[in-house]
Design a protein around this motif. Structure first.
Motif, mmCIF file in Angstrom:
data_model
loop_
_atom_site.group_PDB
_atom_site.id
_atom_site.type_symbol
_atom_site.label_atom_id
_atom_site.label_comp_id
_atom_site.label_asym_id
_atom_site.label_seq_id
_atom_site.Cartn_x
_atom_site.Cartn_y
_atom_site.Cartn_z
ATOM 1 N N VAL A 162 0.838 -1.200 0.000
ATOM 2 C CA VAL A 162 0.000 0.000 0.000
ATOM 3 C C VAL A 162 0.878 1.256 0.000
ATOM 4 O O VAL A 162 0.583 2.244 -0.683
ATOM 5 N N ALA A 163 1.967 1.213 0.748
ATOM 6 C CA ALA A 163 2.876 2.368 0.783
ATOM 7 C C ALA A 163 3.447 2.672 -0.596
ATOM 8 O O ALA A 163 3.593 3.839 -0.980
ATOM 9 N N LEU A 164 3.773 1.616 -1.365
ATOM 10 C CA LEU A 164 4.302 1.834 -2.714
ATOM 11 C C LEU A 164 3.231 2.417 -3.631
ATOM 12 O O LEU A 164 3.517 3.286 -4.452
ATOM 13 N N VAL A 165 2.014 1.944 -3.496
ATOM 14 C CA VAL A 165 0.922 2.446 -4.344
ATOM 15 C C VAL A 165 0.627 3.914 -4.033
ATOM 16 O O VAL A 165 0.399 4.724 -4.937
ATOM 17 N N LEU A 225 -10.621 5.524 -20.111
ATOM 18 C CA LEU A 225 -9.260 5.002 -20.242
ATOM 19 C C LEU A 225 -8.544 4.998 -18.888
ATOM 20 O O LEU A 225 -8.766 5.890 -18.047
ATOM 21 N N CYS A 226 -7.673 4.017 -18.689
ATOM 22 C CA CYS A 226 -6.901 3.920 -17.446
ATOM 23 C C CYS A 226 -5.791 4.964 -17.448
ATOM 24 O O CYS A 226 -5.071 5.121 -18.446
ATOM 25 N N ARG A 227 -5.626 5.642 -16.317
ATOM 26 C CA ARG A 227 -4.574 6.647 -16.177
ATOM 27 C C ARG A 227 -3.904 6.523 -14.817
ATOM 28 O O ARG A 227 -4.546 6.171 -13.840
ATOM 29 N N ASP A 228 -2.612 6.858 -14.815
ATOM 30 C CA ASP A 228 -1.828 6.896 -13.573
ATOM 31 C C ASP A 228 -2.018 5.617 -12.762
ATOM 32 O O ASP A 228 -2.392 5.645 -11.597
ATOM 33 N N VAL A 229 -1.704 4.492 -13.385
ATOM 34 C CA VAL A 229 -1.905 3.178 -12.756
ATOM 35 C C VAL A 229 -0.725 2.855 -11.847
ATOM 36 O O VAL A 229 0.438 2.981 -12.243
ATOM 37 N N ARG A 230 -1.025 2.438 -10.644
ATOM 38 C CA ARG A 230 0.006 1.995 -9.702
ATOM 39 C C ARG A 230 -0.451 0.665 -9.097
ATOM 40 O O ARG A 230 -1.529 0.582 -8.502
ATOM 41 N N ILE A 231 0.384 -0.355 -9.281
ATOM 42 C CA ILE A 231 0.069 -1.699 -8.789
ATOM 43 C C ILE A 231 1.275 -2.221 -8.014
ATOM 44 O O ILE A 231 2.415 -2.088 -8.468
#
Length: 292
Positions: free
Chosen positions: A132-135, A212-218
């Protein structure tokens, strides 16, 4: 089993705690900070950890708070219990992903005992918090003999149960930048039993603009020595329609991009890789369908 003998200290102020750690370190003492004991106490009981001294932070009441700052940052004191974070309307409204991750940690009794800062500093790769911290690009505040400093999440988690904190550093707070309204999020994990550490899990957040998907963080957890960003899947999704086919492709790419997933008696490396693919696709679909 019972813990091996150790010296016990419970400083009553943050400056006293910093001075104490510096003195113990100068004397060559092998010491550990305890900030609730959710994870450390079992390790002591099993003698996996055998420090010469324990420095207990439970008397540092100044580190027990949840507050929203003027710039919208959510600041949580390191000694705040996880249950307090889970119950906080402020956390729920400002950072629902962090609140949801907290509710996945053990059970209420465990969350009452464990502290937010303690879990981040413990850095268990199977824990929800590092991912979660990385996301959320979380920022950590620490203080040591040379004064306070801040560390970004990308630099905080070094390897298995190891962070950028020095032995004489105390984690004092965790800071979350404002979470944009309408941003999609989800966390999915697979564990052997409810409340167990996850065999594998995925946390993510992204925006949907004009479909559209934007600024994706996984980020994935429970698969490598630290939580890891799944950048290949993030980049593939950027600008693609937020649809199931794209999410399934992202899941396949996330699984394939893992370097060398852990293997143990509960889950092989191949099984963990499979789980990440499935969980990534599911979490993306859950986030996209989330009502705002």
């Amino acid at each position: 089993m019972k813990p091996a003998p150790f010296e016990y200290y419970a400083p009553s102020s943050l400056p006293d705690a910093v001075d104490l750690l510096a003195r113990l370190d100068a004397d060559g003492c092998d010491m550990k900070i305890i900030a609730g004991g959710q994870s450390l106490m079992p390790m002591l009981a099993l003698r996996v950890a055998r420090p010469e001294a324990l420095v207990d932070l439970r008397r540092l009441e100044d580190l027990d708070y949840i507050r929203k700052e003027d710039d919208g940052t959510l600041a949580i004191g390191a000694m705040t219990s996880k249950q307090a974070a889970a119950d906080s309307p402020l956390v729920r409204d400002a950072h629902p992903l962090f609140q949801a991750a907290t509710e996945l940690v053990g059970h209420r009794q465990i969350r009452n005992r464990g502290s937010v800062g303690g879990s981040f500093a413990h850095a268990d790769p199977a824990s929800e918090y590092p991912a979660v911290a990385l996301v959320l690009d979380t920022e950590f505040e620490a203080i040591g003999p040379d004064g306070p400093r801040r560390i970004r999440a990308a630099d905080f988690f070094v390897t298995y149960m190891t962070t950028a904190l020095e032995p004489t550093d105390i984690l004092t707070a965790v800071r979350f930048a404002p979470f944009p309204s309408g941003r999609r999020w989800a966390i999915q994990e697979f564990a052997r039993r409810n409340g167990d550490l996850a065999l594998a899990g995925v946390a993510l957040a992204f925006d949907i603009e004009a479909g559209l998907c934007r600024d994706v963080r996984i980020a994935a957890f429970g698969v490598e020595a630290t939580a890891v960003r799944l950048t290949a899947a993030e980049q593939m999704l950027e600008g693609r329609p937020a649809q199931r086919i794209a999410f399934e492709d992202a899941g396949k790419l996330a699984a394939a991009a893992l370097d060398d997933p852990m293997s143990c008696i509960h889950a092989s490396s191949d099984y963990r890789r499979h789980l990440i693919g499935v969980l990534t696709a599911r979490a993306l679909g859950e986030a996209a369908a989330r009502a705002h």
